[in-house]
Design an enzyme around this catalytic site. Structure first.
Site, PDB file in Angstrom:
ATOM      1  N   ASN A 256       0.868  -1.176   0.000  1.00  0.00           N
ATOM      2  CA  ASN A 256       0.000   0.000   0.000  1.00  0.00           C
ATOM      3  C   ASN A 256       0.906   1.227   0.000  1.00  0.00           C
ATOM      4  O   ASN A 256       1.513   1.544   1.013  1.00  0.00           O
ATOM      5  CB  ASN A 256      -0.897  -0.037   1.252  1.00  0.00           C
ATOM      6  CG  ASN A 256      -1.747   1.214   1.368  1.00  0.00           C
ATOM      7  OD1 ASN A 256      -1.808   2.032   0.442  1.00  0.00           O
ATOM      8  ND2 ASN A 256      -2.408   1.371   2.505  1.00  0.00           N
TER       9      ASN A 256
ATOM     10  N   LYS B 258       0.138   4.297  -0.274  1.00  0.00           N
ATOM     11  CA  LYS B 258      -0.473   5.480   0.353  1.00  0.00           C
ATOM     12  C   LYS B 258      -0.216   6.732  -0.510  1.00  0.00           C
ATOM     13  O   LYS B 258      -0.152   6.617  -1.730  1.00  0.00           O
ATOM     14  CB  LYS B 258       0.036   5.632   1.786  1.00  0.00           C
ATOM     15  CG  LYS B 258      -0.136   4.325   2.588  1.00  0.00           C
ATOM     16  CD  LYS B 258       0.144   4.439   4.054  1.00  0.00           C
ATOM     17  CE  LYS B 258      -0.041   3.083   4.719  1.00  0.00           C
ATOM     18  NZ  LYS B 258       0.141   3.120   6.162  1.00  0.00           N
TER      19      LYS B 258
ATOM     20  N   HIS C 224      -9.228   1.078   5.172  1.00  0.00           N
ATOM     21  CA  HIS C 224      -7.935   1.318   5.806  1.00  0.00           C
ATOM     22  C   HIS C 224      -8.102   2.251   6.999  1.00  0.00           C
ATOM     23  O   HIS C 224      -8.905   3.184   6.962  1.00  0.00           O
ATOM     24  CB  HIS C 224      -6.944   1.916   4.796  1.00  0.00           C
ATOM     25  CG  HIS C 224      -5.541   1.856   5.322  1.00  0.00           C
ATOM     26  ND1 HIS C 224      -5.060   2.786   6.223  1.00  0.00           N
ATOM     27  CD2 HIS C 224      -4.557   0.959   5.134  1.00  0.00           C
ATOM     28  CE1 HIS C 224      -3.813   2.454   6.540  1.00  0.00           C
ATOM     29  NE2 HIS C 224      -3.484   1.356   5.900  1.00  0.00           N
TER      30      HIS C 224
ATOM     31  N   GLU D 228      -6.462   4.649   8.015  1.00  0.00           N
ATOM     32  CA  GLU D 228      -6.267   6.074   7.719  1.00  0.00           C
ATOM     33  C   GLU D 228      -7.530   6.672   7.092  1.00  0.00           C
ATOM     34  O   GLU D 228      -7.837   7.843   7.316  1.00  0.00           O
ATOM     35  CB  GLU D 228      -5.034   6.251   6.815  1.00  0.00           C
ATOM     36  CG  GLU D 228      -3.752   6.010   7.619  1.00  0.00           C
ATOM     37  CD  GLU D 228      -2.619   5.360   6.842  1.00  0.00           C
ATOM     38  OE1 GLU D 228      -2.631   5.413   5.597  1.00  0.00           O
ATOM     39  OE2 GLU D 228      -1.729   4.780   7.497  1.00  0.00           O
TER      40      GLU D 228
ATOM     41  N   GLU E 176      -4.995  -4.932  10.601  1.00  0.00           N
ATOM     42  CA  GLU E 176      -3.943  -3.943  10.798  1.00  0.00           C
ATOM     43  C   GLU E 176      -4.191  -3.197  12.105  1.00  0.00           C
ATOM     44  O   GLU E 176      -4.959  -2.222  12.135  1.00  0.00           O
ATOM     45  CB  GLU E 176      -3.938  -2.928   9.650  1.00  0.00           C
ATOM     46  CG  GLU E 176      -3.682  -3.540   8.287  1.00  0.00           C
ATOM     47  CD  GLU E 176      -3.137  -2.510   7.295  1.00  0.00           C
ATOM     48  OE1 GLU E 176      -2.024  -2.717   6.806  1.00  0.00           O
ATOM     49  OE2 GLU E 176      -3.811  -1.499   7.036  1.00  0.00           O
TER      50      GLU E 176
ATOM     51  N   GLY F  55       2.932   2.227  10.778  1.00  0.00           N
ATOM     52  CA  GLY F  55       3.873   3.327  10.611  1.00  0.00           C
ATOM     53  C   GLY F  55       4.594   3.713  11.894  1.00  0.00           C
ATOM     54  O   GLY F  55       5.230   4.763  11.967  1.00  0.00           O
TER      55      GLY F  55
ATOM     56  N   SER G  59       3.892  -2.233  10.230  1.00  0.00           N
ATOM     57  CA  SER G  59       5.344  -2.283  10.421  1.00  0.00           C
ATOM     58  C   SER G  59       5.961  -3.635  10.057  1.00  0.00           C
ATOM     59  O   SER G  59       6.893  -4.103  10.717  1.00  0.00           O
ATOM     60  CB  SER G  59       5.721  -1.879  11.847  1.00  0.00           C
ATOM     61  OG  SER G  59       5.315  -0.543  12.104  1.00  0.00           O
TER      62      SER G  59
HETATM   63  P1  13P Z   1       3.391   0.310   7.628  1.00  0.00           P
HETATM   64  O1  13P Z   1       3.901  -0.990   7.041  1.00  0.00           O
HETATM   65  O2  13P Z   1       4.127   1.508   7.149  1.00  0.00           O
HETATM   66  O3  13P Z   1       3.298   0.222   9.132  1.00  0.00           O
HETATM   67  O4  13P Z   1       1.888   0.496   7.096  1.00  0.00           O
HETATM   68  C1  13P Z   1       1.000  -0.551   7.171  1.00  0.00           C
HETATM   69  C2  13P Z   1      -0.224  -0.199   6.435  1.00  0.00           C
HETATM   70  O5  13P Z   1      -0.955   0.689   6.830  1.00  0.00           O
HETATM   71  C3  13P Z   1      -0.516  -0.901   5.176  1.00  0.00           C
HETATM   72  O6  13P Z   1      -1.799  -0.611   4.729  1.00  0.00           O
END
Ligand code: 13P
Length: 249
Positions: free
Chosen positions: A9, A11, A94, A96, A166, A172, A212
Site C-alpha cells: 500500500n 499510500k 484502511h 487512515e 492492521e 507506521g 510495520s
Molecule cells: P506500515 O507498514 O508503514 O506500518 O503500514 C502498514 C499499512 O498501513 C498498510 O496498509
C-alpha cells in the site's frame, strides 16, 4: 484453498516518475513465488502502473473507491472507473480512511457492497487502536468491525473478500504486533467467521497482517498458521525491502 498474498500500500507517496522507477526495479527483482503480489499506487498513477505491469505477475490494486455508481461526488473515484483501466481489486476500510476521512462502518459496508456488485475483489482492512488493546477490548472491536461491514454478505460474496488485520498502533510506528499477537487475532477472526457462517468460509478466506512489516520480521509473522501474508506500507516503497518480504513468504 486460500491464497498467500503480499500487497504494498503505497499510500500518498511517489509521483509518476517515482512510481515508474519503483515498478521497473520491482519487476526486475521480483522473485519466483506462488504468492499473489499486489501494489497500490496513488490514483493518478494507477493507469500508468497497469500499463507498465501488463505482462507482469504483479497486480495493480486501488487504495479506495466511492460507493456511488457516478455523479456529484467531487474528488471521488468509482468502481467503474477502476474497472475501466483494468483494476478489479480495491482496498476498503484502511484505518487512515477511517481516522482522517471519517469513514464509518456504515460507509464501509456500502463500499464493500458496491465493489462486490461490480464483481471486484475487496481487501478489507480493520484493526483496533492502542486504547482498545490496553483495555482488553481488541477482540470486541475487531468483531464489531467485521460484523458491521461484512456479516450481511452471502457465502458466494465471501469468495471475493481478503481480510487485512492492521492494528492501528502498529501502523507506521515501527512497533509490530508480535507473531503470537498476530496469530492470536487471526485465529480469533477465523473463529468469528466460522460462528457467523461456517468453517469452509473461515478456512478459505485469506487474512493478511499489516503494521510495520519489515524484511527483519516478515518471515516469523508469515510462519504463523493463520497469517496468509501481509499488507505492507513503508517497506513497500523500497524495492529491495518489498522483494525481501515477498521472499519471506
Ligand atoms: P506500515 O507498514 O508503514 O506500518 O503500514 C502498514 C499499512 O498501513 C498498510 O496498509
Amino acid at each position: 484453498m486460500r491464497s498467500k498474498i503480499v500487497a504494498g500500500n503505497w499510500k500518498m507517496n511517489k509521483n509518476i516518475a517515482e512510481t515508474e522507477a519503483l515498478l521497473v526495479e520491482l519487476s526486475a527483482k521480483l522473485p519466483d513465488t506462488t504468492a499473489e503480489v499486489m501494489v497500490a499506487p496513488a490514483f493518478v498513477n494507477l493507469n500508468a502502473a497497469v500499463r507498465h505491469l501488463e505482462s507482469s505477475a504483479i497486480e495493480v490494486i486501488a487504495q479506495n473507491m466511492h460507493f456511488a455508481e457516478s455523479g456529484a461526488y467531487t474528488g471521488e473515484i468509482s468502481a467503474d472507473m477502476l474497472l475501466s483501466i483494468g483494476i478489479d481489486t480495491v482496498i476498503i476500510g484502511h484505518s487512515e480512511r477511517r481516522a482522517y476521512f471519517g469513514e464509518t462502518d456504515e460507509i464501509l459496508a456500502k463500499k464493500v457492497t458496491a465493489a462486490l456488485a461490480k464483481n471486484m475483489r475487496v481487501m478489507f482492512c480493520f484493526g483496533e487502536e492502542l486504547e482498545d488493546r490496553k483495555s482488553g477490548n481488541h477482540f470486541d472491536v475487531v468483531e464489531s468491525q467485521l460484523k458491521n461491514a461484512l456479516f450481511s454478505l452471502d457465502a458466494q460474496q465471501w469468495r471475493k473478500i481478503v481480510l487485512a488485520y492492521e492494528p492501528v498502533w502498529a501502523i507506521g510506528t515501527g512497533e509490530t504486533a508480535s507473531p503470537e499477537q498476530a496469530q492470536e487475532m487471526h485465529a480469533f477472526i477465523r473463529k468469528t467467521i466460522a460462528e457467523a457462517y461456517d468453517n469452509s468460509i473461515a478456512k478459505n478466506v485469506s487474512i493478511l497482517y499489516g503494521g510495520s512489516v519489515k524484511p527483519a520480521n516478515a518471515a516469523e509473522i508469515f510462519s504463523k498458521p493463520d497469517v496468509d501474508g501481509g499488507l505492507i506500507g513503508g517497506a513497500a516503497l523500497v524495492a529491495d525491502d518489498f522483494v525481501a518480504i515477498i521472499k519471506a513468504i
